[in-house]
Design an enzyme around this catalytic site. Sequence first.
Site, PDB file in Angstrom:
ATOM      1  N   PRO A   2      19.627  32.531  40.044  1.00 58.21           N
ATOM      2  CA  PRO A   2      18.111  32.179  40.714  1.00 58.21           C
ATOM      3  C   PRO A   2      17.520  34.065  40.856  1.00 58.21           C
ATOM      4  O   PRO A   2      18.658  34.683  41.498  1.00 58.21           O
ATOM      5  CB  PRO A   2      18.696  31.318  41.609  1.00 58.21           C
ATOM      6  CG  PRO A   2      20.443  31.484  41.484  1.00 58.21           C
ATOM      7  CD  PRO A   2      20.937  32.260  40.993  1.00 58.21           C
ATOM      8  N   GLU A   3      16.266  33.939  40.945  1.00 57.81           N
ATOM      9  CA  GLU A   3      15.477  34.757  41.441  1.00 57.81           C
ATOM     10  C   GLU A   3      14.467  34.847  42.089  1.00 57.81           C
ATOM     11  O   GLU A   3      14.628  33.291  42.533  1.00 57.81           O
ATOM     12  CB  GLU A   3      15.323  35.342  40.417  1.00 57.81           C
ATOM     13  CG  GLU A   3      16.000  36.113  38.604  1.00 57.81           C
ATOM     14  CD  GLU A   3      15.619  37.462  37.432  1.00 57.81           C
ATOM     15  OE1 GLU A   3      14.764  38.246  38.805  1.00 57.81           O
ATOM     16  OE2 GLU A   3      16.589  36.799  37.712  1.00 57.81           O
ATOM     17  N   LYS A  49      15.636  35.412  47.906  1.00 52.23           N
ATOM     18  CA  LYS A  49      16.243  34.473  47.421  1.00 52.23           C
ATOM     19  C   LYS A  49      16.563  34.383  48.481  1.00 52.23           C
ATOM     20  O   LYS A  49      17.887  33.024  48.214  1.00 52.23           O
ATOM     21  CB  LYS A  49      17.423  35.785  46.501  1.00 52.23           C
ATOM     22  CG  LYS A  49      16.823  36.498  45.354  1.00 52.23           C
ATOM     23  CD  LYS A  49      17.827  36.991  44.561  1.00 52.23           C
ATOM     24  CE  LYS A  49      17.427  38.404  44.038  1.00 52.23           C
ATOM     25  NZ  LYS A  49      18.287  38.421  43.233  1.00 52.23           N
ATOM     26  N   ASN A 172      18.040  40.321  37.658  1.00 48.86           N
ATOM     27  CA  ASN A 172      18.503  40.685  37.079  1.00 48.86           C
ATOM     28  C   ASN A 172      18.085  40.391  35.103  1.00 48.86           C
ATOM     29  O   ASN A 172      17.478  41.637  34.260  1.00 48.86           O
ATOM     30  CB  ASN A 172      20.311  40.240  36.199  1.00 48.86           C
ATOM     31  CG  ASN A 172      20.992  41.532  35.613  1.00 48.86           C
ATOM     32  OD1 ASN A 172      20.654  42.831  35.741  1.00 48.86           O
ATOM     33  ND2 ASN A 172      21.279  41.541  34.505  1.00 48.86           N
ATOM     34  N   ARG A 264      25.852  44.761  36.527  1.00 47.92           N
ATOM     35  CA  ARG A 264      24.676  44.043  35.222  1.00 47.92           C
ATOM     36  C   ARG A 264      24.469  44.339  33.882  1.00 47.92           C
ATOM     37  O   ARG A 264      23.855  45.260  34.125  1.00 47.92           O
ATOM     38  CB  ARG A 264      24.228  43.715  36.454  1.00 47.92           C
ATOM     39  CG  ARG A 264      24.411  43.528  37.917  1.00 47.92           C
ATOM     40  CD  ARG A 264      24.941  42.289  38.159  1.00 47.92           C
ATOM     41  NE  ARG A 264      24.234  40.700  37.686  1.00 47.92           N
ATOM     42  CZ  ARG A 264      23.000  40.240  38.775  1.00 47.92           C
ATOM     43  NH1 ARG A 264      23.371  40.837  40.042  1.00 47.92           N
ATOM     44  NH2 ARG A 264      21.961  39.419  38.015  1.00 47.92           N
TER      45      ARG A 264
END
Length: 286
Positions: A2-3, A49, A172, A264
């Site tokens: 989730p962003e 977030k 990401n 990442r």
Amino acid sequence: MPEGDTIHKVALALRPHVAGVPIRALRLPHGDVPMAAGTRGVAVKARGKHLIVTFGAPGAPPRVLRTHLGMNGSWHRYRPGERWRKSPSDTPHVAIHTDDWVLVCFQPAQCVLYQHPGDLERDPAIADLGPDLLGPGLDLDVVLARARVARNAARAVAEVLLDQRVAAGVGNVYKSEVLFLERVDPWAPVGAIPDLVIRAVYARAAALLAANVHDGARVTAPERAPFGHRLPPGLRHWVYRRAGHPCPRCRAPIAGRPQGPQVRMTYWCPSCQAPLVARPSPPTGS
Ligand SMILES: [Zn+2]
């Protein structure tokens, strides 16, 4: 993963079912929380977030629930008695029960119930957050100043973009997409990038996030590419998860490599996001 746009969407979806609505029960992963008589939902907000749900009861200070989805968390909405997607007995979860709905967050990475709103604001998880890129009146000067703190000078710009202390919301996917659109090498140290470019990167991130606060799949690549040639049908992202495919801008192969202490994945075009030192200098005046 989730962003920031995901959490704003969750807040929009949950708000009508919580704000102003009597709360019948609240369950956290460690058990049920006793609720004072007359408790109602007051507000549902996204802060970066983090999802922030405020509850109020007559004669008591508001209590505040903060959840963070991390890598695996997700919110769901069920009618009372409806079968849940995951087993409540096997899956850590938060559940907000109203007369009409059960709002469930499976596997939150963080879940804290504060007995006073001030406790939330003092929690470093919130106190250290940079400006929310989806918040009202975003001030890019504040973001720039936070990007410019000494600890960031030698850090790669892609890692700093993920640092929620600089600005909150980028995850990401946006990290790779934004740097591609602004033609910035993900490995460039922030100290070597001009102010103008840093501002452009965060402005682009804010615009992409805002374009995705709606129902449906996240899309960072528009239907019509500004690059003058056809794109594969159904393309949703310019470079994210497209390692080995041709760059939509210059056709060179897209690269993908893990980056930073959190390992990442970063996707970029080594040709049109070349290292800063390899770029020709712009012509100087007169
Ligand atoms: Zn390229």
